[in-house]
Design an enzyme around this catalytic site. Structure first.
Site, PDB file in Angstrom:
ATOM      1  N   GLY A   1       0.811  -1.218   0.000  1.00 21.22           N
ATOM      2  CA  GLY A   1       0.000   0.000   0.000  1.00 21.22           C
ATOM      3  C   GLY A   1       0.841   1.263   0.000  1.00 21.22           C
ATOM      4  O   GLY A   1       0.331   2.346  -0.232  1.00 21.22           O
ATOM      5  N   LYS A   2       2.146   1.124   0.307  1.00 20.72           N
ATOM      6  CA  LYS A   2       3.065   2.270   0.344  1.00 20.72           C
ATOM      7  C   LYS A   2       2.445   3.436   1.100  1.00 20.72           C
ATOM      8  O   LYS A   2       2.495   4.582   0.661  1.00 20.72           O
ATOM      9  CB  LYS A   2       3.500   2.658  -1.067  1.00 20.72           C
ATOM     10  N   ARG A   3       1.871   3.144   2.249  1.00 24.70           N
ATOM     11  CA  ARG A   3       1.207   4.153   3.053  1.00 24.70           C
ATOM     12  C   ARG A   3       2.210   4.953   3.873  1.00 24.70           C
ATOM     13  O   ARG A   3       3.306   4.492   4.163  1.00 24.70           O
ATOM     14  CB  ARG A   3       0.214   3.483   4.012  1.00 24.70           C
TER      15      ARG A   3
END
Lengths: 314, 314
Positions: free
Chosen positions: A108-110
């Site tokens: 998700g590369k949050r």
């Protein structure tokens, strides 16, 4: 099982004797026709239709790869593209994969500041108990640009729950150097990030020398990958860029230690849609897409094994 | 209306005579009791219960602020924290806000490589037609760490759809300088990002001198904010950090031009949960939380107006 993420990962890597990671990146225009037909027959709303098709495709794909690899990595974007129906499918896919014994890394590369980062961590990181968070992943990819204080809430929740993290360090895309390669104090930015990730990792609980705090390091820059392995001895790598993006098994060999641990090598398109690739198209017809997935996964495992033998457990 | 994001934003800013942006950041432990009670009576599943409570809270909050401000900014993390039910509420909140005439900036801080970035852009950016994407936002916040080639797919989709972007440049958190302030070629990393964003913006369609490609610049570093305004003349700012994080109206004044355009100033907690703040608690009881929201929004608008007058439209 109640344990750290890295202990579960190392155990499964040794059991399956491979560090191959299968991306779950469904794209509607590449799905097998039988799945699309069925979804269209059952759903009039286009987002619900695609979400249902993704769910069937991913579950059947998981059934094929679950006996072969330690982990899967759904890319959140491809599910979110179809709205709340797609997000619901992402959740179901994560939970189904875990039930089949796979570790799940949600890509998700949050990231965000303080309490917002905690909300993301609570959302995605379930760790050793799949029910500890609504999405239920074992690990999550996170972006470091906002600073180390925004990584800390993720690290805290990951520690509490036996979950893992992969911090973007050196990404696999052609333009990744635009900011990551800028030099400050004699070293590129990505090495500053690497030093911070190693500092966090070296203070965490270790298994076979590695922590649950990992790094994303692309296969497409092999020299940098090798240097980063030395600079981050306690950090397990998630390596994208193998296969469709051009990285080879030789390119990623330096990510591993002599026991074959220390990294997961991801392939998404090359496995998901193997039935569309010339090398498999001849052998497997469109209705044999699962056989193509199976063969492509075995071929990847064999290819990685030429450079990175994983010792049998115990 | 078919138009660019920045044209719609400038028009609404001038109509409402304020650049106040209201964050929609619901937190379950701070919701008014009446809303929690009703949600608990109607839902046994805890995630569905919280999602229903968030939906009612946000919709009523939107009803209060819609006549007062040009835009709202839901923070994706607080919805995703409650799983697919929370994500569904995020979508409904975005769509409801647009129906009430507000612009909606989805604060997701997304990014990824190539075709994955395109998937995120297709997911969130609806632009001038709310039905053009499933989530339906006017604009999205994005993270630059992976490089300019990962921003380009967002810029392409934003242009096609009349949508907007806000690229993280200098964030408001205490540790934002850890990587953003590292100096390369005589200037900090965030100025390298700023130069790239300005280059994209200066090539895009302009309204009142600004493009639809914006930047996130925190209120908590006023000197840097002022310098960045000079360095990014075509870039509209989204300024977090006002209010609860310590930024004042004087701190953010330099973000604006003499007509009062060029920035949106965000407040989330200070408005969402005004009824819990001592200054409003005395005047408004817990059952008057909407009145507290109304008063807090008016107070913010007045406070900003002391430094940044927005000229009436036409």
């Amino acid at each position: 099982m109640s344990s750290t993420y890295i202990a579960r990962l190392n155990q499964l890597t040794q059991q399956k004797k491979t560090a191959a990671l299968v991306g779950l990146d469904p794209r509607f225009d590449q799905l097998p026709e039988e799945i699309v037909k069925k979804a269209k027959a059952n759903h009039s709303d286009p987002n619900e239709m695609v979400a249902a098709a993704f769910e069937e495709f991913c579950k059947r794909l998981i059934d094929v790869v679950a006996p072969l690899v330690p982990a899967v990595k759904p890319q959140a974007a491809f599910y979110e593209e179809w709205g709340p129906a797609g997000s619901r499918t992402l959740c179901r896919v994560i939970q189904y994969a875990r039930k089949q014994g796979l570790l799940v890394i949600c890509d998700g590369k949050r990231n965000d500041i303080g309490s917002t980062a905690t909300a993301y961590a609570h959302a995605y990181l379930a760790g050793s108990d799949p029910e500890a968070s609504p999405w239920g992943a074992d690990a999550l990819t996170v972006n470091p640009y906002m600073g180390s204080d925004t990584l800390e809430p993720f690290i805290k929740v990951a520690k509490e729950r036996g979950a893992g993290l992969y911090v973007l360090v050196r990404t696999s895309n052609p333009g990744s150097g635009r900011f990551q390669n800028l030099e400050a104090d004699g070293k590129p930015i990505y090495e500053h990030v690497a030093a911070e990730v190693e500092a966090f990792a070296s203070q965490a609980e270790l298994s076979e020398g590695y922590s649950s705090i990992g790094a994303v390091v692309g296969a497409t820059y092999p020299a940098e990958l090798e240097a980063l392995r030395t600079q981050m001895p306690h950090v397990p790598f998630l390596v994208p860029g193998y296969g469709s993006q051009g990285g080879t098994s030789a390119d990623v060999a330096s990510a591993f230690d002599t026991g074959g641990l220390g990294a997961l090598i991801n392939s998404s398109r090359g496995i998901n849609f193997a039935y569309n690739k010339p090398v498999y198209q001849e052998k497997f017809g469109p209705d044999q897409w699962e056989e193509a997935v199976h063969q492509a996964t075995l071929d990847m495992i064999d290819d990685l094994a030429t450079h990175t033998p994983v010792k049998a457990l115990g």
